[in-house]
Scaffold this motif. Structure first.
Motif, PDB file in Angstrom:
ATOM      1  N   ALA A  56       0.831  -1.213   0.000  1.00  0.00           N
ATOM      2  CA  ALA A  56       0.000   0.000   0.000  1.00  0.00           C
ATOM      3  C   ALA A  56       0.863   1.260   0.000  1.00  0.00           C
ATOM      4  CB  ALA A  56      -0.930  -0.016   1.210  1.00  0.00           C
ATOM      5  N   TYR A  57       1.942   1.229   0.782  1.00  0.00           N
ATOM      6  CA  TYR A  57       2.857   2.366   0.862  1.00  0.00           C
ATOM      7  C   TYR A  57       3.516   2.634  -0.494  1.00  0.00           C
ATOM      8  CZ  TYR A  57       7.094   4.968   2.134  1.00  0.00           C
ATOM      9  OH  TYR A  57       8.114   5.887   2.193  1.00  0.00           O
ATOM     10  N   LEU A  58       3.939   1.560  -1.164  1.00  0.00           N
ATOM     11  CA  LEU A  58       4.570   1.737  -2.477  1.00  0.00           C
ATOM     12  C   LEU A  58       3.598   2.361  -3.470  1.00  0.00           C
ATOM     13  CD1 LEU A  58       6.508  -1.655  -2.808  1.00  0.00           C
ATOM     14  CD2 LEU A  58       7.500   0.606  -2.394  1.00  0.00           C
ATOM     15  N   ILE A  59       2.367   1.873  -3.472  1.00  0.00           N
ATOM     16  CA  ILE A  59       1.364   2.409  -4.403  1.00  0.00           C
ATOM     17  C   ILE A  59       1.054   3.865  -4.078  1.00  0.00           C
ATOM     18  CG2 ILE A  59      -1.043   2.188  -5.160  1.00  0.00           C
ATOM     19  CD1 ILE A  59      -0.729  -0.853  -4.741  1.00  0.00           C
ATOM     20  N   ALA A  60       0.981   4.179  -2.786  1.00  0.00           N
ATOM     21  CA  ALA A  60       0.719   5.569  -2.377  1.00  0.00           C
ATOM     22  C   ALA A  60       1.849   6.498  -2.797  1.00  0.00           C
ATOM     23  CB  ALA A  60       0.517   5.630  -0.863  1.00  0.00           C
ATOM     24  N   PRO A  64       3.138   2.062  -9.747  1.00  0.00           N
ATOM     25  CA  PRO A  64       1.934   1.455 -10.331  1.00  0.00           C
ATOM     26  C   PRO A  64       1.666   0.076  -9.715  1.00  0.00           C
ATOM     27  CG  PRO A  64       3.383   2.329 -12.034  1.00  0.00           C
ATOM     28  CD  PRO A  64       4.162   2.362 -10.764  1.00  0.00           C
ATOM     29  N   ALA A  65       0.413  -0.172  -9.356  1.00  0.00           N
ATOM     30  CA  ALA A  65       0.062  -1.446  -8.720  1.00  0.00           C
ATOM     31  C   ALA A  65       0.430  -2.626  -9.601  1.00  0.00           C
ATOM     32  CB  ALA A  65      -1.430  -1.467  -8.392  1.00  0.00           C
ATOM     33  N   GLN A  66       0.261  -2.471 -10.913  1.00  0.00           N
ATOM     34  CA  GLN A  66       0.527  -3.578 -11.830  1.00  0.00           C
ATOM     35  C   GLN A  66       2.016  -3.861 -12.010  1.00  0.00           C
ATOM     36  OE1 GLN A  66      -1.077  -0.795 -12.495  1.00  0.00           O
ATOM     37  NE2 GLN A  66      -0.479   0.124 -14.462  1.00  0.00           N
ATOM     38  N   SER A  67       2.872  -3.026 -11.414  1.00  0.00           N
ATOM     39  CA  SER A  67       4.314  -3.271 -11.498  1.00  0.00           C
ATOM     40  C   SER A  67       4.857  -3.903 -10.224  1.00  0.00           C
ATOM     41  CB  SER A  67       5.066  -1.960 -11.780  1.00  0.00           C
ATOM     42  OG  SER A  67       5.067  -1.135 -10.627  1.00  0.00           O
ATOM     43  N   ILE A  68       3.962  -4.334  -9.339  1.00  0.00           N
ATOM     44  CA  ILE A  68       4.370  -4.958  -8.078  1.00  0.00           C
ATOM     45  C   ILE A  68       4.087  -6.453  -8.145  1.00  0.00           C
ATOM     46  CG2 ILE A  68       3.984  -5.062  -5.581  1.00  0.00           C
ATOM     47  CD1 ILE A  68       3.181  -2.107  -5.687  1.00  0.00           C
ATOM     48  N   LEU A  69       5.107  -7.247  -7.905  1.00  0.00           N
ATOM     49  CA  LEU A  69       4.977  -8.705  -7.854  1.00  0.00           C
ATOM     50  C   LEU A  69       5.046  -9.147  -6.396  1.00  0.00           C
ATOM     51  CD1 LEU A  69       4.912 -11.549  -9.117  1.00  0.00           C
ATOM     52  CD2 LEU A  69       7.408 -11.405  -9.363  1.00  0.00           C
ATOM     53  N   LEU A  70       3.970  -9.751  -5.914  1.00  0.00           N
ATOM     54  CA  LEU A  70       3.898 -10.231  -4.539  1.00  0.00           C
ATOM     55  C   LEU A  70       3.728 -11.747  -4.581  1.00  0.00           C
ATOM     56  CD1 LEU A  70       3.550 -10.035  -1.478  1.00  0.00           C
ATOM     57  CD2 LEU A  70       1.167  -9.341  -1.846  1.00  0.00           C
ATOM     58  N   VAL A  71       4.781 -12.465  -4.245  1.00  0.00           N
ATOM     59  CA  VAL A  71       4.765 -13.928  -4.343  1.00  0.00           C
ATOM     60  C   VAL A  71       4.589 -14.533  -2.957  1.00  0.00           C
ATOM     61  CG1 VAL A  71       5.907 -15.966  -5.245  1.00  0.00           C
ATOM     62  CG2 VAL A  71       6.345 -13.748  -6.288  1.00  0.00           C
ATOM     63  N   THR A  72       3.574 -15.387  -2.828  1.00  0.00           N
ATOM     64  CA  THR A  72       3.288 -16.058  -1.560  1.00  0.00           C
ATOM     65  C   THR A  72       3.404 -17.570  -1.775  1.00  0.00           C
ATOM     66  OG1 THR A  72       0.922 -16.270  -2.005  1.00  0.00           O
ATOM     67  CG2 THR A  72       1.651 -14.228  -0.969  1.00  0.00           C
ATOM     68  N   VAL A  82      -4.425  -9.518  -0.618  1.00  0.00           N
ATOM     69  CA  VAL A  82      -5.139  -8.662  -1.564  1.00  0.00           C
ATOM     70  C   VAL A  82      -6.403  -8.100  -0.916  1.00  0.00           C
ATOM     71  CG1 VAL A  82      -6.409  -8.607  -3.741  1.00  0.00           C
ATOM     72  CG2 VAL A  82      -4.204  -9.764  -3.616  1.00  0.00           C
ATOM     73  N   HIS A  83      -7.090  -8.925  -0.122  1.00  0.00           N
ATOM     74  CA  HIS A  83      -8.298  -8.463   0.567  1.00  0.00           C
ATOM     75  C   HIS A  83      -7.965  -7.324   1.533  1.00  0.00           C
ATOM     76  CE1 HIS A  83     -12.258  -8.628   2.394  1.00  0.00           C
ATOM     77  NE2 HIS A  83     -11.688  -8.725   3.587  1.00  0.00           N
ATOM     78  N   ARG A  84      -6.899  -7.483   2.287  1.00  0.00           N
ATOM     79  CA  ARG A  84      -6.490  -6.422   3.219  1.00  0.00           C
ATOM     80  C   ARG A  84      -6.059  -5.174   2.460  1.00  0.00           C
ATOM     81  NH1 ARG A  84      -3.050  -8.631   8.376  1.00  0.00           N
ATOM     82  NH2 ARG A  84      -4.292 -10.461   8.910  1.00  0.00           N
ATOM     83  N   LEU A  85      -5.348  -5.395   1.357  1.00  0.00           N
ATOM     84  CA  LEU A  85      -4.876  -4.267   0.557  1.00  0.00           C
ATOM     85  C   LEU A  85      -6.050  -3.485  -0.014  1.00  0.00           C
ATOM     86  CD1 LEU A  85      -2.298  -2.934  -0.512  1.00  0.00           C
ATOM     87  CD2 LEU A  85      -2.400  -4.483  -2.476  1.00  0.00           C
ATOM     88  N   GLU A  86      -7.086  -4.210  -0.413  1.00  0.00           N
ATOM     89  CA  GLU A  86      -8.280  -3.560  -0.957  1.00  0.00           C
ATOM     90  C   GLU A  86      -8.927  -2.654   0.078  1.00  0.00           C
ATOM     91  OE1 GLU A  86     -11.298  -5.222  -4.375  1.00  0.00           O
ATOM     92  OE2 GLU A  86     -10.723  -6.517  -2.710  1.00  0.00           O
ATOM     93  N   ALA A  87      -8.913  -3.084   1.338  1.00  0.00           N
ATOM     94  CA  ALA A  87      -9.495  -2.268   2.407  1.00  0.00           C
ATOM     95  C   ALA A  87      -8.701  -0.987   2.617  1.00  0.00           C
ATOM     96  CB  ALA A  87      -9.538  -3.074   3.709  1.00  0.00           C
ATOM     97  N   GLY A  90      -8.442   0.349  -1.975  1.00  0.00           N
ATOM     98  CA  GLY A  90      -9.543   0.199  -2.912  1.00  0.00           C
ATOM     99  C   GLY A  90      -9.241  -0.750  -4.056  1.00  0.00           C
ATOM    100  N   PRO A  91      -9.985  -0.646  -5.168  1.00  0.00           N
ATOM    101  CA  PRO A  91      -9.904  -1.597  -6.289  1.00  0.00           C
ATOM    102  C   PRO A  91      -8.523  -1.713  -6.925  1.00  0.00           C
ATOM    103  CG  PRO A  91     -11.759  -0.082  -6.554  1.00  0.00           C
ATOM    104  CD  PRO A  91     -10.958   0.429  -5.408  1.00  0.00           C
ATOM    105  N   GLU A  92      -7.672  -0.719  -6.726  1.00  0.00           N
ATOM    106  CA  GLU A  92      -6.324  -0.761  -7.300  1.00  0.00           C
ATOM    107  C   GLU A  92      -5.573  -2.017  -6.853  1.00  0.00           C
ATOM    108  OE1 GLU A  92      -3.702   1.606  -9.851  1.00  0.00           O
ATOM    109  OE2 GLU A  92      -5.828   1.580  -9.369  1.00  0.00           O
ATOM    110  N   ALA A  93      -5.972  -2.565  -5.694  1.00  0.00           N
ATOM    111  CA  ALA A  93      -5.307  -3.755  -5.144  1.00  0.00           C
ATOM    112  C   ALA A  93      -5.359  -4.932  -6.106  1.00  0.00           C
ATOM    113  CB  ALA A  93      -5.947  -4.136  -3.806  1.00  0.00           C
ATOM    114  N   GLN A  94      -6.427  -5.015  -6.899  1.00  0.00           N
ATOM    115  CA  GLN A  94      -6.592  -6.152  -7.802  1.00  0.00           C
ATOM    116  C   GLN A  94      -5.574  -6.152  -8.944  1.00  0.00           C
ATOM    117  OE1 GLN A  94      -8.551  -8.719  -7.362  1.00  0.00           O
ATOM    118  NE2 GLN A  94      -9.525  -7.919  -5.519  1.00  0.00           N
ATOM    119  N   LYS A  95      -4.893  -5.027  -9.144  1.00  0.00           N
ATOM    120  CA  LYS A  95      -3.915  -4.948 -10.234  1.00  0.00           C
ATOM    121  C   LYS A  95      -2.551  -5.525  -9.841  1.00  0.00           C
ATOM    122  CE  LYS A  95      -6.008  -0.779 -12.252  1.00  0.00           C
ATOM    123  NZ  LYS A  95      -5.772   0.644 -12.621  1.00  0.00           N
TER     124      LYS A  95
END
Length: 679
Positions: A56-60, A64-72, A82-87, A90-95
């Motif tokens: 969230a901090y990086l996006i703020a 760009p959200a679509q340039s972040i790779l989060l591997v779990t 992603v659910h927490r990020l959406e809270a 917002g919808p940008e989390a889905q990218k």
């Protein structure tokens, strides 16, 4: 060069969350500068929160959200983040590119698949399909007619997979760890080559291919590496301690070719997947591989009481390797963990059941209680006692929902629609037909595989000629059913495709072939409901076949949402937590497991597994062991030795509980029985 500071402001909501929701060490990790960062997160220290807030901090900041790779390591973890990020944003989390290594590899390999000898519509083999194909490759390699000591397909599948994931050659692995297979090495290498060739021919990848071919794409095609380096400006890896050589080489190559922004998150003390090829050094040596890396430590445990945290710390300090640990609890005092010696495995099961019932009577829901064990078979006696007492439970160390035979049958029908070259799926379907065995199924597929369009060829005279005369009526009905599936436009309407199968001849197969057929058909109806959420059959199949993450609790069935007691191996419990936890069968040769004690680092790996087990508890922890056992289920009763992981603990860290055996009076029926036996 002169540097000019540019003051940036964060959205008010996020700034408030960073200030109110995080402690100092968490906040420092979240707002870390770009570059290489290592976040060491002990159990219950808010790792998921920190990773989510970091994204969230990086996006703020404008990334760009679509340039972040989060591997779990599990889909569950990716969904939660992603659910927490959406809270938060917002919808940008889905990218955000969030998912497991295998899921990300699947997405990235689709478009350039032809560079690697595959078509973009490749299908993914699960473990059973892999074994079926491996059996054919085993024959291709000349091992099927050999003596009984020749390695079997399942053993070779594990051997080849381990070699790939650890970036070792088969020759090296056999020489160093499996010298008993040395005489078979030429045939084993032939089997490996034949297996790879069969996968390419069938346009199928297994789980390992999703990693191997992802890395090969980067190594063999520099343009692909440049493209992914541009695509992923920031990479975050969750559970870094569980990565294998393939995985860490892939992400570090992308980061090095790009902006060099890689954040590794994990806990070296929770590295427990060595048997799958995970490399403990991937996290331990991160600062050495990246000397400029900053290290952040999350050392406040919000999950467990101080007494439980103290016991976990006392245990892991016996390991010689690893980063220093200084975890403290943020909670108020609780009960000391209890250690209980039972007379035997039956009394141990009786003890656990009674304690579970007592906790439930004290308003602890069954779903907040877990029994953990090192090996799945250690739960069998306990399951018998739970059934006898009528205590509802779920086992999280057994078969996955999508590994059940009837589900796999339907998946096979859907997979040949997506990828008509999928040999394993064709064979599975054909073997459902009366009178068709493995040899005939292979012959029929050989006819179909010769055609450019196997689906069109399935009703030709040439295909029918390969079908035994007595089976042709069943085969014709099957062809008709598959045509009805194709008529539903299954790629866009996967739910309708499943419904078409259920209206055809498959329900009769279920009733003839399987136990509890109505329950299985009800499962399939629910499968159709699930499929209705998807507008792409290819995406449905890929997600389902990647749902059974080998590392986590996505293996649980849908019924696990009920309020029932949880039984689980420690490996399946990783990342989860419960109010009350029982760790059972804590004896030498069982926990620690005797097979790994003589391996390099084996004892420390087993102690990390124990550490994971005890750190799942929030409020109460009980460690139990039987004083006597019968080895192998037969033979004389022998004394058992309490696990070293119990005996090495400081006595002040736990309370040793003594069992008070209360013998209840016998009822009249029992008295009559004893008298009739001469007592």
């Amino acid at each position: 060069m002169r540097k000019i500071k540019l003051k940036q402001t964060l959205p008010t909501k996020l700034a408030r969350h960073l200030e109110e929701d995080l402690n100092d060490s968490q906040r420092a990790a979240v707002v870390a500068p770009d570059g290489y960062n290592l976040i060491l997160a002990g159990p219950g220290s808010g790792k998921t929160r920190v990773v989510t807030y970091r994204v969230a901090y990086l996006i703020a900041r404008g990334v760009p959200a679509q340039s972040i790779l989060l591997v779990t390591f599990t889909r569950r973890a990716a969904r939660e983040m992603v659910h927490r990020l959406e809270a938060l944003i917002g919808p940008e989390a889905q990218k955000v590119w969030a998912g497991t290594f295998h899921a990300i590899g699947n997405r990235l390999l689709r478009r350039p698949a032809e560079l690697l000898g595959y078509r973009p519509n490749f299908t993914i083999l699960d473990s059973e399909d892999q074994l079926d194909l491996m059996k054919l490759a085993w024959q291709d390699g000349g091992l099927s007619g050999q003596e009984k000591l020749a390695p079997k397909p399942a053993e070779l599948m594990h051997l080849i997979s381990f070699a790939l994931n650890t970036r070792r050659t088969l020759a090296d692995l056999i020489d160093s760890q499996h010298p008993h297979l040395s005489e078979w090495r030429p045939q084993i290498e032939k089997v490996a080559d034949a297996y790879s060739a069969r996968k390419r021919s069938a346009n199928c990848m297994d789980y390992d291919d999703l990693l191997v071919l992802w890395l090969r794409l980067l190594v063999d095609f520099p343009g692909q590496l440049e493209e992914q380096a541009r695509l992923f400006g920031h990479i975050l890896i969750d559970e870094m301690q569980d990565t294998n050589a393939l995985q860490v080489e892939t992400v570090e190559m992308i980061a090095a070719a790009g902006a060099g922004n890689l954040t590794a998150v994990g806990d070296d003390a929770q590295s427990i997947y060595k048997f799958r090829g995970a490399n403990y050094d991937n996290i331990l040596e991160f600062p050495r591989r990246h000397p400029v890396a900053r290290t952040f430590t999350l050392d406040v445990n919000y999950r467990s009481t101080p007494q439980i945290v103290a016991l976990t710390a006392d245990s892991i300090r016996h390991n010689q390797s690893g980063f220093p640990k200084a975890l403290t609890s943020a909670r108020g005092d609780g009960l000391l963990p209890a250690v209980v010696a039972a007379a035997d495995v039956y009394e141990e099961a009786d003890l656990v059941c009674q304690q579970v019932l007592d906790a439930r009577d004290n308003d602890v829901p069954l779903g907040e209680i877990a029994v953990l064990y090192r090996n799945h078979q250690d739960s069998v006696v306990l399951q018998g006692e739970l059934v006898a007492r009528g205590i509802p439970y779920t086992v999280r160390s057994g078969l996955r929902f999508f590994e059940q035979a009837h589900i796999k049958d339907v998946l096979a029908h859907l997979r040949v629609v997506v990828n008509p070259l999928d040999e394993a799926s064709w064979r599975r379907i054909l073997l459902l037909l009366p009178g068709i065995g493995p040899a005939k199924a292979g012959a029929i597929f050989a006819r179909l595989g010769e055609s450019a369009d196997p689906l069109a060829a399935m009703a030709t005279q040439e295909a029918m000629a390969a079908v035994p005369t007595k089976s042709r009526g069943f085969y014709a009905a099957f062809v008709n059913d598959l045509r009805k599936v194709l008529a539903t436009d299954p790629e866009r309407h996967p739910s309708a495709a499943i419904d078409a199968l259920l209206k055809g001849g498959y329900p009769a197969v279920v009733r003839q072939k399987y136990e509890r057929p109505e329950n299985r058909l009800a499962d399939l109806e629910q499968f159709s409901v699930l499929a209705a959420r998807y507008d792409s059959l290819e995406r449905l199949l890929a997600e389902l076949l990647l749902a059974g993450d080998i590392y986590g609790m996505d293996t649980a069935s849908p019924s696990d949402t009920r309020d029932v007691l949880v039984l689980s191996t420690v490996h399946q419990a990783k990342g989860l937590e419960w109010s009350h936890v029982f760790v059972i069968r804590l004896i030498e040769d069982t926990f620690p497991n005797h097979r790994v004690l003589n391996e390099p680092g084996g004892v420390e790996e087993e102690r990390r597994i124990f550490y994971v087990a005890v750190s799942r508890a929030k409020n109460e922890l009980m460690l139990t062991y039987p004083s006597t056992v019968t080895r192998g289920g037969y033979g004389p009763l022998t004394f058992a030795t309490a696990s070293r992981f119990v005996t090495e603990l400081e006595p002040s860290r736990y309370e040793r509980a003594e069992l008070e055996r209360e013998f209840l009076p016998l009822d009249d029926d029992w008295n009559d029985t004893l008298r009739s036996r001469g007592h």
